[in-house]
Design an enzyme around this catalytic site. Structure first.
Site, mmCIF file in Angstrom:
data_model
loop_
_atom_site.group_PDB
_atom_site.id
_atom_site.type_symbol
_atom_site.label_atom_id
_atom_site.label_comp_id
_atom_site.label_asym_id
_atom_site.label_seq_id
_atom_site.Cartn_x
_atom_site.Cartn_y
_atom_site.Cartn_z
ATOM 1 N N GLU A 172 45.738 31.553 54.235
ATOM 2 C CA GLU A 172 46.973 31.979 54.893
ATOM 3 C C GLU A 172 46.935 33.462 55.229
ATOM 4 O O GLU A 172 47.422 33.876 56.295
ATOM 5 C CB GLU A 172 48.168 31.632 54.000
ATOM 6 N N TYR A 189 53.750 31.343 45.091
ATOM 7 C CA TYR A 189 52.888 30.458 44.297
ATOM 8 C C TYR A 189 53.183 30.521 42.798
ATOM 9 O O TYR A 189 53.138 29.483 42.128
ATOM 10 C CB TYR A 189 51.418 30.761 44.591
#
Length: 404
Positions: free
Chosen positions: A152, A109
Site C-alpha cells: 500500500e 493494522y
C-alpha cells in the site's frame, strides 16, 4: 504493482513458530468463521465509526467480509507453513489495491491486531491459546500485515500522494441512465485533480446516507481521460435475505449534474493487456464494465488488437451498456462479439455461456468478470481446456473468499 513470490528471510516463520502454527492451523481453521464474527463484533463495539465510515454495511450484514478475512488469513498461514505451495501473491495484491482505494493506513493494522487476537482467545480459550501459540500466530499476522503495508505504501507513492490521501472532491459533469438500469456518472476533480486511470481500474465513491453514515463503494471505470472519469453504478434491490444497495440506490435516486461527490484516485490490479496479445473478454451482468474500459482503451491505443468479446446476461433488456459494447466491437476490425441470454433473443445464444477453450488462441490473455458463481464456472471451463492460470485475469465485485 506486483508482489514477488520469493519469501525473504524476514518473512519466514521460525521453526518453532512453523511447528506451532501447523499444529494449531486445523483448530483455528475449524473456528475461523466464529473468530472473525467475534472479531468484527468487538471491532465495531470499540470503533463504531469504522462501520459507518469505512466498512461496507451490506457485506457485513451478509457475512461476506467475515468469510473473506477468514479465507485470506488461513491461506496466508498455510503458505508460511509450507512455502512450496503457490504464493498467495494475487490475493495480497487484490487486498492491497482495495485497501489503497479505501485510504487504509498502517496505523489501522494494530487496531485490527488487538481485536482479532482477543477474538481468538475468546473463541478458543486461554488454555488453548498459550503464550507460545499466541506468539506464533502473532508472527503470522504481522508478516501478512507488513506485506500489505509495504504494498500500500508503494501504491500511494506511485500515485504521488501521502498514505491514505486518495479522496478528491469531484463535480458531476454528466449522468446517463442506461436502459438496463445502470447509471453512468462522469466526474471531474476540483483542485489538484486525479491521476490518469488505466483500463479496468476502479474508484471508491463516498456518500453520506440519510442516517448520517458515510459509506464507500467501489465502481469500475468505463472511461477515463485527462481530468475526467466515468464510472458505472448498478442499483441493487433487496432480494431474499440480501439487503438493497445503500450507495448504488442513493446514487441512482439523488445524483445530478453539478453535484459534488467524494471520489478516490483510481486503483486496481488487473494487468494491462500486453501489446500484440490476443484478448478474450468474458463478462456477465455488470461485470461488463471493466471490459468496456478495456475496449475503450483498445479503440484509441491498439485498434488492430484481436479480441473476442463474450457476455452473458438474463436478457437484452438487463444487459448493461449493451449498445456501447456493440459500438466498440464494430470499431475494432479484429473483434468479434457473442452474447448469451438466459431468456433468449435475436442474435443471442440461449441459455448460459459455454466457453470452448480449444477455440481460443494459444497465447490469448483472458479477462473475466462477473458474479462469483459465473467466474468460478468459466475458470473451470478454461482450466479443463488447458488454459494456464497465469493467462486468466479475474475481477470480482464482492469479497472473494472462494477464489483464494
Amino acid at each position: 504493482m506486483t508482489i514477488t513470490t520469493a519469501v525473504d528471510a524476514k518473512d519466514e516463520l521460525a521453526p518453532e513458530h512453523t511447528e506451532m502454527v501447523a499444529a494449531t492451523l486445523p483448530l483455528v481453521g475449524a473456528n475461523i468463521d466464529e473468530i472473525t464474527s467475534v472479531f468484527y463484533g468487538r471491532l465495531f463495539e470499540h470503533h463504531p465509526e469504522l462501520l459507518r465510515t469505512l466498512f461496507n454495511r451490506g457485506n457485513q450484514a451478509q457475512g461476506a467480509q467475515q468469510r473473506a478475512l477468514a479465507a485470506s488469513i488461513a491461506t496466508f498461514a498455510t503458505h508460511l507453513v509450507d512455502p512450496t505451495l503457490p504464493h498467495p501473491a494475487e490475493l495480497l495484491s487484490r487486498i492491497g489495491h482495495k485497501h489503497a482505494s479505501l485510504g487504509v493506513t498502517a496505523d489501522q493494522y494494530p487496531i485490527v491486531h488487538e481485536h482479532l487476537f482477543a477474538a481468538i482467545v475468546q473463541v478458543l480459550g486461554a488454555d488453548v491459546v498459550t503464550a507460545e501459540v499466541a506468539e506464533a500466530w502473532d508472527r503470522v499476522y504481522w508478516i501478512m500485515a507488513q506485506t500489505l503495508i509495504d504494498l500500500e505504501t508503494d501504491l500511494y507513492a506511485e500515485a504521488g500522494v501521502t498514505a491514505g490521501d486518495v479522496y478528491r472532491r469531484a463535480r458531476v459533469q454528466a449522468r446517463v441512465d442506461d436502459p438496463s438500469g445502470a447509471v453512468l456518472v462522469t466526474v471531474s476533480a476540483l483542485g489538484d485533480g486525479m491521476t490518469n486511470s488505466l483500463p479496468a481500474q476502479y474508484v471508491s465513491v463516498g456518500v453520506t446516507l440519510p442516517d448520517g453514515a458515510r459509506q464507500l463503494r467501489q465502481y469500475s471505470l468505463v472511461a477515463g481521460g485527462t481530468g475526467e472519469m466515468t464510472f458505472a453504478v448498478k442499483p441493487v434491490e433487496a432480494v431474499g435475505g440480501n439487503p438493497a444497495g445503500e450507495v448504488s440506490n442513493w446514487i441512482r435516486d439523488n445524483v445530478r449534474v453539478g453535484d459534488l461527490l467524494d471520489v478516490t484516485l483510481p486503483f486496481g490490479d488487473l494487468p494491462a493487456p500486453r501489446q500484440g496479445a490476443s484478448l478474450v473478454l468474458v463478462s456477465a451482468g455488470i461485470g461488463v464494465t471493466p471490459m468496456i474500459g478495456i475496449l475503450e482503451a483498445l479503440a484509441v491505443q491498439a485498434p488492430d488488437t484481436h479480441v473476442r468479446i463474450l457476455h452473458a446476461d438474463r436478457s437484452a433488456q438487463t444487459h448493461p451498456l449493451r449498445q456501447r459494447q456493440y459500438e466498440l466491437s464494430t470499431r475494432l476490425p479484429n473483434a468479434s462479439l457473442e452474447v448469451w441470454y438466459e431468456d433468449g433473443g435475436p442474435g443471442a445464444h440461449a441459455g448460459r455461456l459455454v466457453l470452448d477453450a480449444s477455440e481460443l488462441p494459444e497465447t490469448a490473455e483472458v479477462y473475466l468478470c462477473g458474479g462469483n458463481g459465473f467466474v468460478r464456472a468459466v475458470r473451470e471451463q478454461l482450466e479443463a481446456g488447458g488454459v494456464p492460470a497465469g493467462r486468466v485475469h479475474c475481477e470480482l465485485f464482492s469479497p472473494d473468499a472462494w477464489l483464494v
